[in-house]
Design a protein around this motif. Structure first.
Motif, PDB file in Angstrom:
ATOM      1  N   HIS A  51      21.617  -9.019 -10.579  1.00 36.23           N
ATOM      2  CA  HIS A  51      22.992  -8.606 -10.908  1.00 36.23           C
ATOM      3  C   HIS A  51      23.231  -7.842 -12.247  1.00 36.23           C
ATOM      4  O   HIS A  51      24.328  -7.938 -12.737  1.00 36.23           O
ATOM      5  N   GLY A  52      22.111  -7.073 -12.767  1.00 38.59           N
ATOM      6  CA  GLY A  52      22.148  -6.246 -13.977  1.00 38.59           C
ATOM      7  C   GLY A  52      21.769  -5.021 -13.750  1.00 38.59           C
ATOM      8  O   GLY A  52      22.373  -4.296 -12.702  1.00 38.59           O
ATOM      9  N   PRO A  53      20.685  -4.332 -14.443  1.00 43.72           N
ATOM     10  CA  PRO A  53      20.357  -3.013 -14.280  1.00 43.72           C
ATOM     11  C   PRO A  53      19.756  -2.995 -12.749  1.00 43.72           C
ATOM     12  O   PRO A  53      19.294  -3.906 -12.197  1.00 43.72           O
ATOM     13  N   SER A  54      19.750  -1.810 -12.438  1.00 48.17           N
ATOM     14  CA  SER A  54      18.925  -1.721 -11.134  1.00 48.17           C
ATOM     15  C   SER A  54      17.734  -1.784 -11.101  1.00 48.17           C
ATOM     16  O   SER A  54      17.089  -1.545 -12.208  1.00 48.17           O
ATOM     17  N   LEU A  55      17.087  -1.774  -9.953  1.00 53.37           N
ATOM     18  CA  LEU A  55      15.534  -1.872  -9.998  1.00 53.37           C
ATOM     19  C   LEU A  55      14.976  -0.465 -10.782  1.00 53.37           C
ATOM     20  O   LEU A  55      13.981  -0.878 -11.540  1.00 53.37           O
ATOM     21  N   GLU A  56      15.550   0.370 -10.509  1.00 51.04           N
ATOM     22  CA  GLU A  56      15.006   1.732 -10.912  1.00 51.04           C
ATOM     23  C   GLU A  56      15.089   1.825 -12.467  1.00 51.04           C
ATOM     24  O   GLU A  56      14.112   2.151 -13.279  1.00 51.04           O
ATOM     25  N   GLU A  57      16.102   1.251 -12.870  1.00 47.98           N
ATOM     26  CA  GLU A  57      16.533   1.350 -14.258  1.00 47.98           C
ATOM     27  C   GLU A  57      15.485   0.298 -15.172  1.00 47.98           C
ATOM     28  O   GLU A  57      15.050   0.504 -16.127  1.00 47.98           O
ATOM     29  N   GLU A 115      11.137  -3.690  -0.011  1.00 46.63           N
ATOM     30  CA  GLU A 115      10.909  -5.347   0.196  1.00 46.63           C
ATOM     31  C   GLU A 115      11.289  -6.124  -1.024  1.00 46.63           C
ATOM     32  O   GLU A 115      11.662  -7.281  -0.903  1.00 46.63           O
ATOM     33  N   PHE A 116      10.900  -5.521  -2.013  1.00 46.40           N
ATOM     34  CA  PHE A 116      11.095  -6.185  -3.593  1.00 46.40           C
ATOM     35  C   PHE A 116      12.603  -6.406  -3.955  1.00 46.40           C
ATOM     36  O   PHE A 116      13.133  -7.129  -4.546  1.00 46.40           O
ATOM     37  N   ARG A 117      13.241  -5.341  -3.555  1.00 44.97           N
ATOM     38  CA  ARG A 117      14.712  -4.867  -4.127  1.00 44.97           C
ATOM     39  C   ARG A 117      15.370  -6.220  -3.848  1.00 44.97           C
ATOM     40  O   ARG A 117      16.281  -6.438  -4.900  1.00 44.97           O
ATOM     41  N   PRO A 118      15.666  -7.140  -2.744  1.00 45.03           N
ATOM     42  CA  PRO A 118      16.694  -7.801  -2.657  1.00 45.03           C
ATOM     43  C   PRO A 118      16.211  -9.378  -3.729  1.00 45.03           C
ATOM     44  O   PRO A 118      16.953 -10.068  -4.200  1.00 45.03           O
ATOM     45  N   TYR A 119      14.950  -9.445  -3.706  1.00 43.83           N
ATOM     46  CA  TYR A 119      14.452 -10.394  -4.893  1.00 43.83           C
ATOM     47  C   TYR A 119      14.981 -10.070  -6.262  1.00 43.83           C
ATOM     48  O   TYR A 119      15.271 -10.691  -7.127  1.00 43.83           O
ATOM     49  N   PHE A 120      14.551  -8.840  -6.358  1.00 45.95           N
ATOM     50  CA  PHE A 120      15.171  -8.368  -7.947  1.00 45.95           C
ATOM     51  C   PHE A 120      16.619  -8.339  -8.360  1.00 45.95           C
ATOM     52  O   PHE A 120      16.976  -8.943  -9.069  1.00 45.95           O
ATOM     53  N   ASP A 121      17.386  -7.926  -7.140  1.00 52.32           N
ATOM     54  CA  ASP A 121      18.768  -8.018  -7.196  1.00 52.32           C
ATOM     55  C   ASP A 121      19.437  -9.479  -7.513  1.00 52.32           C
ATOM     56  O   ASP A 121      20.477  -9.217  -8.212  1.00 52.32           O
ATOM     57  N   ASN A 122      18.722 -10.364  -7.273  1.00 57.46           N
ATOM     58  CA  ASN A 122      19.207 -11.680  -7.094  1.00 57.46           C
ATOM     59  C   ASN A 122      18.351 -12.863  -7.819  1.00 57.46           C
ATOM     60  O   ASN A 122      18.728 -13.959  -7.813  1.00 57.46           O
ATOM     61  N   ALA A 123      17.487 -12.086  -8.731  1.00 57.96           N
ATOM     62  CA  ALA A 123      16.690 -13.045  -9.319  1.00 57.96           C
ATOM     63  C   ALA A 123      17.482 -13.841 -10.651  1.00 57.96           C
ATOM     64  O   ALA A 123      18.533 -13.159 -11.227  1.00 57.96           O
ATOM     65  N   GLU A 137      12.529   1.205 -18.043  1.00 66.15           N
ATOM     66  CA  GLU A 137      12.699   0.638 -19.432  1.00 66.15           C
ATOM     67  C   GLU A 137      11.775  -0.542 -19.576  1.00 66.15           C
ATOM     68  O   GLU A 137      11.538  -0.892 -20.827  1.00 66.15           O
ATOM     69  N   THR A 138      11.129  -1.155 -18.841  1.00 70.16           N
ATOM     70  CA  THR A 138      10.131  -2.358 -19.066  1.00 70.16           C
ATOM     71  C   THR A 138       8.892  -1.931 -18.185  1.00 70.16           C
ATOM     72  O   THR A 138       8.941  -0.948 -17.554  1.00 70.16           O
ATOM     73  N   PRO A 139       7.742  -2.647 -18.440  1.00 72.23           N
ATOM     74  CA  PRO A 139       6.471  -2.658 -17.513  1.00 72.23           C
ATOM     75  C   PRO A 139       6.522  -3.108 -16.100  1.00 72.23           C
ATOM     76  O   PRO A 139       5.480  -2.715 -15.509  1.00 72.23           O
ATOM     77  N   LEU A 140       7.808  -3.469 -15.836  1.00 71.02           N
ATOM     78  CA  LEU A 140       7.616  -3.760 -14.391  1.00 71.02           C
ATOM     79  C   LEU A 140       7.348  -2.609 -13.392  1.00 71.02           C
ATOM     80  O   LEU A 140       7.788  -1.476 -13.410  1.00 71.02           O
ATOM     81  N   THR A 141       6.715  -2.846 -12.510  1.00 74.24           N
ATOM     82  CA  THR A 141       5.930  -1.898 -11.678  1.00 74.24           C
ATOM     83  C   THR A 141       5.955  -2.369 -10.005  1.00 74.24           C
ATOM     84  O   THR A 141       5.523  -3.191  -9.907  1.00 74.24           O
ATOM     85  N   ARG A 191       0.741  -1.222  -0.158  1.00 72.49           N
ATOM     86  CA  ARG A 191      -0.139   0.061   0.003  1.00 72.49           C
ATOM     87  C   ARG A 191       0.858   1.307   0.004  1.00 72.49           C
ATOM     88  O   ARG A 191       0.470   2.207  -0.628  1.00 72.49           O
ATOM     89  N   ASN A 192       2.077   1.272   0.657  1.00 68.56           N
ATOM     90  CA  ASN A 192       3.058   2.393   0.620  1.00 68.56           C
ATOM     91  C   ASN A 192       4.227   1.850  -0.412  1.00 68.56           C
ATOM     92  O   ASN A 192       4.691   0.719  -0.481  1.00 68.56           O
ATOM     93  N   SER A 193       4.226   2.747  -1.326  1.00 66.71           N
ATOM     94  CA  SER A 193       5.295   2.419  -2.489  1.00 66.71           C
ATOM     95  C   SER A 193       6.619   2.321  -2.006  1.00 66.71           C
ATOM     96  O   SER A 193       7.209   1.287  -2.514  1.00 66.71           O
ATOM     97  N   GLN A 194       6.993   2.928  -0.966  1.00 62.86           N
ATOM     98  CA  GLN A 194       8.349   2.923  -0.448  1.00 62.86           C
ATOM     99  C   GLN A 194       8.651   1.313   0.183  1.00 62.86           C
ATOM    100  O   GLN A 194       9.643   0.787  -0.017  1.00 62.86           O
ATOM    101  N   ASP A 195       7.549   1.087   0.843  1.00 63.43           N
ATOM    102  CA  ASP A 195       7.473  -0.284   1.368  1.00 63.43           C
ATOM    103  C   ASP A 195       7.763  -1.513   0.347  1.00 63.43           C
ATOM    104  O   ASP A 195       8.435  -2.460   0.410  1.00 63.43           O
ATOM    105  N   ALA A 196       7.011  -1.325  -0.933  1.00 61.96           N
ATOM    106  CA  ALA A 196       7.354  -2.259  -1.928  1.00 61.96           C
ATOM    107  C   ALA A 196       8.566  -2.303  -2.455  1.00 61.96           C
ATOM    108  O   ALA A 196       8.974  -3.424  -2.851  1.00 61.96           O
ATOM    109  N   VAL A 197       9.281  -0.979  -2.738  1.00 64.59           N
ATOM    110  CA  VAL A 197      10.586  -1.124  -3.253  1.00 64.59           C
ATOM    111  C   VAL A 197      11.595  -1.862  -2.308  1.00 64.59           C
ATOM    112  O   VAL A 197      12.261  -2.364  -2.634  1.00 64.59           O
TER     113      VAL A 197
END
Length: 378
Positions: free
Chosen positions: A264-270, A251-259, A274-278, A243-249
């Motif tokens: 280990h590629g572009p950052s979550l923000e990048e 919580e999800f960041r470690p999953y994104f970074d290690n997927a 560039e893609t539809p990831l929200t 519900r809070n966007s900062q909480d989403a980012v």
């Protein structure tokens, strides 16, 4: 418009705990996700097909048959069925059987997959990927529409007076989506047959998806199935919400970074730019998803990827609650309000049966307001 979820069925280490779920647990989690999808009011559950670690869904029709027995309304699909390495005869049989068991709540997405070694594992040559997709579907298309098939091709043994059993439910084959990330030949194939085109959409910039869908629409009209606006389009999407966007980012960041796919590629923000990831609040997901229409036009199916990169089942079920309670009701209302006149609904078995009954009369298929031929493959 149909909304649902699709899974790739990866078994991935949870980077926050170091835990790897057993294969059986992951398989049952996918079933739980499908049942939850129905519970929260979604329309579609789709499973991928993979034959290599770290993925488990090697037998989609087995899983979908099991889910069919435990759901009542959910439409069951694939994302993807490998048309290149599966025998078209077996696809015809398996999905017709599933049609009967699920009372028509079945369609499928055909594709070539993204794992090169799968070709030699099944006796195929990856260099023939596109020709295999074209030839195998030409045979599958006939097997569902002709009671007796004589056939000879380049990539499999001939068939003589062959009848695929069981025959499709109500003599109407499952609706087919042709899925592609990058191949214009597959968009052309979908257009030729008047089938649906599903753009994976989760790894590429919007301009690429826009070009692929535009090509499909143009060729759909060229082959006489209807106007470009009547072509049947589906899109993938990828979200993580709190519900809070900062909480989403956070919580999800470690999953994104290690997927396994994009870690280990572009950052979550990048990647999000560039893609539809929200990754954010439900309102951000609503706004981003409504924006897809701006570059692909009105479309019929939206599937979201939620359960990957090691996310625990509890978290995925929470995502489904948000999707069903806060996101999809708004998307249904807004997409319906913005839809142009004459755009067909997403195909269902009942609609295809009605269209078949109305064929040749020139009358609209009951409940669609569209010509009987709309959305029915040639």
């Amino acid at each position: 418009m149909q909304f649902g979820v699709f899974t790739v069925g990866d078994v991935t280490t949870d980077p926050t705990t170091g835990r790897v779920p057993p294969e059986g647990e992951r398989i049952k989690a996918m079933v739980a996700i499908a049942r939850k999808a129905e519970e929260v009011g979604l329309d579609v559950f789709a499973t991928g097909e993979h034959h290599n670690p770290p993925f488990v869904p090697s037998s989609p029709t087995t899983m979908l048959g099991y889910i069919a027995a435990r759901t009542e309304r959910l439409l069951l699909s694939t994302a993807t069925t490998l048309i290149t390495t599966n025998d078209p005869v077996k696809i015809a049989e398996d999905f017709a059987m599933l049609q009967h068991l699920a009372d028509g709540r079945v369609d499928l997405m055909l594709g070539r997959g993204n794992t090169g070694p799968v070709y030699p594992w099944f006796g195929k040559d990856i260099r023939a990927g596109i020709p295999l997709a074209i030839e195998n579907y030409a045979l599958l298309h006939r097997l569902w529409r002709e009671d007796v098939v004589d056939w000879k091709g380049r990539y499999r043994t001939p068939l003589q007076s062959f009848t695929s059993t069981p025959r499709p439910l109500d003599d109407v084959p499952p609706f087919v989506w042709h899925g592609s990330i990058r191949s214009p030949e597959i968009a052309e194939q979908a257009a030729y047959y008047g089938d649906g085109f599903f753009a994976n959409h989760i790894f590429w910039p919007k301009e690429h998806t826009q070009r692929m869908v535009a090509l499909y629409r143009e060729r759909y009209a060229h082959y006489g199935h209807g106007s470009a606006e009547q072509a049947i389009v589906g899109l993938g999407g990828q979200v993580f919400m709190r519900r809070n966007s900062q909480d989403a980012v956070r919580e999800f960041r470690p999953y994104f970074d290690n997927a396994p796919v994009y870690g280990h590629g572009p950052s979550l923000e990048e990647f999000s730019a560039e893609t539809p990831l929200t990754v954010g609040s439900p309102q951000q997901v609503i706004d981003r998803t409504l924006g897809f229409r701006e570059y692909v036009g009105d479309y019929q199916r939206q599937l979201f990827l939620l359960d990957h990169a090691g996310l625990p089942l509890k978290t995925v079920l929470e995502q489904l609650d948000l999707l069903g309670e806060e996101v999809v009701p708004v998307l249904r209302r807004e997409f319906a309000a913005r839809r142009a006149p004459g755009v067909p609904d997403a195909p269902t078995h009942a609609a295809l049966v009605a269209a078949r009954a109305a064929e040749g009369t020139g009358e609209p298929a009951e409940g669609t307001g569209e010509p009987a031929a709309s959305g029915v493959s040639r």
